[in-house]
Motif scaffolding. Structure first.
Motif, PDB file in Angstrom:
ATOM      1  N   GLY A 185     -14.620   5.408   0.279  1.00  0.00           N
ATOM      2  CA  GLY A 185     -15.780   5.520  -0.595  1.00  0.00           C
ATOM      3  C   GLY A 185     -15.706   4.674  -1.841  1.00  0.00           C
ATOM      4  N   THR A 186     -14.713   3.791  -1.942  1.00  0.00           N
ATOM      5  CA  THR A 186     -14.566   2.916  -3.108  1.00  0.00           C
ATOM      6  C   THR A 186     -14.456   1.471  -2.638  1.00  0.00           C
ATOM      7  N   PRO A 187     -14.536   0.504  -3.566  1.00  0.00           N
ATOM      8  CA  PRO A 187     -14.350  -0.903  -3.192  1.00  0.00           C
ATOM      9  C   PRO A 187     -12.948  -1.191  -2.656  1.00  0.00           C
ATOM     10  N   GLU A 188     -12.013  -0.261  -2.890  1.00  0.00           N
ATOM     11  CA  GLU A 188     -10.642  -0.443  -2.423  1.00  0.00           C
ATOM     12  C   GLU A 188     -10.387   0.236  -1.078  1.00  0.00           C
ATOM     13  N   ASP A 189     -11.432   0.577  -0.348  1.00  0.00           N
ATOM     14  CA  ASP A 189     -11.297   1.199   0.974  1.00  0.00           C
ATOM     15  C   ASP A 189     -10.473   0.278   1.867  1.00  0.00           C
ATOM     16  N   MET A 190      -9.358   0.804   2.400  1.00  0.00           N
ATOM     17  CA  MET A 190      -8.414  -0.062   3.084  1.00  0.00           C
ATOM     18  C   MET A 190      -7.542   0.716   4.063  1.00  0.00           C
ATOM     19  N   TYR A 191      -7.131   0.037   5.134  1.00  0.00           N
ATOM     20  CA  TYR A 191      -6.117   0.544   6.047  1.00  0.00           C
ATOM     21  C   TYR A 191      -4.834  -0.229   5.742  1.00  0.00           C
ATOM     22  N   VAL A 192      -3.769   0.509   5.401  1.00  0.00           N
ATOM     23  CA  VAL A 192      -2.560  -0.114   4.870  1.00  0.00           C
ATOM     24  C   VAL A 192      -1.335   0.216   5.712  1.00  0.00           C
ATOM     25  N   TRP A 193      -0.528  -0.815   5.978  1.00  0.00           N
ATOM     26  CA  TRP A 193       0.762  -0.689   6.650  1.00  0.00           C
ATOM     27  C   TRP A 193       1.859  -1.178   5.706  1.00  0.00           C
ATOM     28  N   PRO A 194       3.057  -0.615   5.748  1.00  0.00           N
ATOM     29  CA  PRO A 194       3.428   0.596   6.466  1.00  0.00           C
ATOM     30  C   PRO A 194       3.062   1.823   5.645  1.00  0.00           C
ATOM     31  N   TYR A 195       3.088   2.993   6.254  1.00  0.00           N
ATOM     32  CA  TYR A 195       2.715   4.207   5.536  1.00  0.00           C
ATOM     33  C   TYR A 195       3.690   4.547   4.424  1.00  0.00           C
ATOM     34  N   PHE A 196       4.878   3.964   4.458  1.00  0.00           N
ATOM     35  CA  PHE A 196       5.862   4.212   3.399  1.00  0.00           C
ATOM     36  C   PHE A 196       5.344   3.781   2.035  1.00  0.00           C
ATOM     37  N   ALA A 197       4.380   2.854   2.017  1.00  0.00           N
ATOM     38  CA  ALA A 197       3.810   2.400   0.757  1.00  0.00           C
ATOM     39  C   ALA A 197       3.141   3.538   0.004  1.00  0.00           C
ATOM     40  N   GLU A 198       2.765   4.599   0.712  1.00  0.00           N
ATOM     41  CA  GLU A 198       2.099   5.737   0.102  1.00  0.00           C
ATOM     42  C   GLU A 198       2.913   7.023   0.239  1.00  0.00           C
ATOM     43  N   LYS A 199       4.164   6.897   0.593  1.00  0.00           N
ATOM     44  CA  LYS A 199       4.998   8.064   0.879  1.00  0.00           C
ATOM     45  C   LYS A 199       6.046   8.270  -0.213  1.00  0.00           C
ATOM     46  N   ASP A 200       6.289   9.536  -0.547  1.00  0.00           N
ATOM     47  CA  ASP A 200       7.391   9.877  -1.427  1.00  0.00           C
ATOM     48  C   ASP A 200       8.677   9.679  -0.636  1.00  0.00           C
ATOM     49  N   LEU A 201       9.432   8.629  -0.949  1.00  0.00           N
ATOM     50  CA  LEU A 201      10.600   8.277  -0.139  1.00  0.00           C
ATOM     51  C   LEU A 201      11.705   9.327  -0.217  1.00  0.00           C
ATOM     52  N   LYS A 202      11.676  10.171  -1.221  1.00  0.00           N
ATOM     53  CA  LYS A 202      12.687  11.220  -1.326  1.00  0.00           C
ATOM     54  C   LYS A 202      12.385  12.396  -0.400  1.00  0.00           C
ATOM     55  N   SER A 203      11.185  12.395   0.172  1.00  0.00           N
ATOM     56  CA  SER A 203      10.805  13.495   1.062  1.00  0.00           C
ATOM     57  C   SER A 203      10.753  13.063   2.520  1.00  0.00           C
TER      58      SER A 203
END
Length: 250
Positions: A185-203
């Motif tokens: 719903g924003t101008p930044e609507d995007m499909y991004v790889w890898p999912y780690f870019a949005e993941k808490d790496l400590k979890s």
């Protein structure tokens, strides 16, 4: 982990975030290309200067699958420092994002572009990416900051080998993971790889750690956890199938 990218994946990646503003006019390359692991040594860039940067994949229901390319996995939430410029696709860690492992859940234009990237990268010919990158304002971003006149030349310079094979191998690894849909719903609507870019790496779960370690080393992962998030390459495709970026950093 691909042998061809050993040079990159066996050296800590935390320095990648340093001096990653590779504007075409300011990047003074030596006669031989810089390996990704040496980006922090680029002349003219201070060692204490932070950098920024940006990335899916699985079996392709439309357009076929590419032999040797693993099936995809997706993403969760991100960790980004406040008050710091972020690469395309970098998200707010306050909003958990669904990790998607099924490429059929992405729009057809996204699936098509991803498949074209996979086929071009698997060919070993960096030039096959050029028609996918657009031009002008629509050109795929491969550096943070000012756009480069020649994205293919820039990727080749970033590779640890003269032909750009290392970059192609990394690209295949990136799009062979899960992905995330961000900025709906924003101008930044995007499909991004890898999912780690949005993941808490400590979890990370044990399977997720193994998957990430196909891209980076255990030392790299430790550095990323200390840094606060994934800071290696990421790739983004818009819902209408435009390849938006392939960059590295926070």
């Amino acid at each position: 982990m691909r042998i061809g990218k050993e040079k990159v994946s066996r050296i800590p990646l935390a320095p990648v975030m340093l001096a990653f503003s590779l504007a075409a006019g300011s990047l003074a390359l030596a006669p031989s290309a810089y390996a990704l692991s040496e980006l922090h040594k680029i002349p003219g860039q201070p060692n204490d200067q932070p950098a920024q940067g940006n990335a899916q994949g699985q079996s392709q229901p439309q357009g076929g699958t590419t032999p040797g390319v693993p099936m995809a996995d997706p993403l969760v939430n991100s960790q980004n420092s406040q008050g710091v410029d972020k690469t395309p696709g970098a998200q707010d860690n306050s909003k958990p994002v669904e990790v998607i492992h099924d490429i059929s859940k992405a729009p057809e234009p996204v699936r098509k572009m991803r498949q074209q990237i996979v086929e071009a990268a698997a060919s070993g010919d960096l030039e096959r990416l050029r028609p996918l990158m657009g031009a002008g304002a629509e050109q795929t971003q491969v550096t943070v900051g000012e756009p480069t006149d020649d994205p293919i030349g820039t990727l080749k310079d970033l590779s640890g080998d003269p032909d750009g094979d290392e970059i192609l191998a990394i690209m295949l690894d990136i799009v062979s993971t899960g992905f995330v849909h961000v900025g709906q719903g924003t101008p930044e609507d995007m499909y991004v790889w890898p999912y780690f870019a949005e993941k808490d790496l400590k979890s990370l779960t044990p399977p997720e750690r193994v998957e990430l370690l196909r891209i980076v080393t255990a030392g790299d992962l430790s550095d990323m956890q200390e840094f606060g998030g994934y800071n290696f390459y990421r790739l983004g495709i818009t819902p209408d199938g435009k390849w938006k970026f392939f960059t590295a950093g926070d």
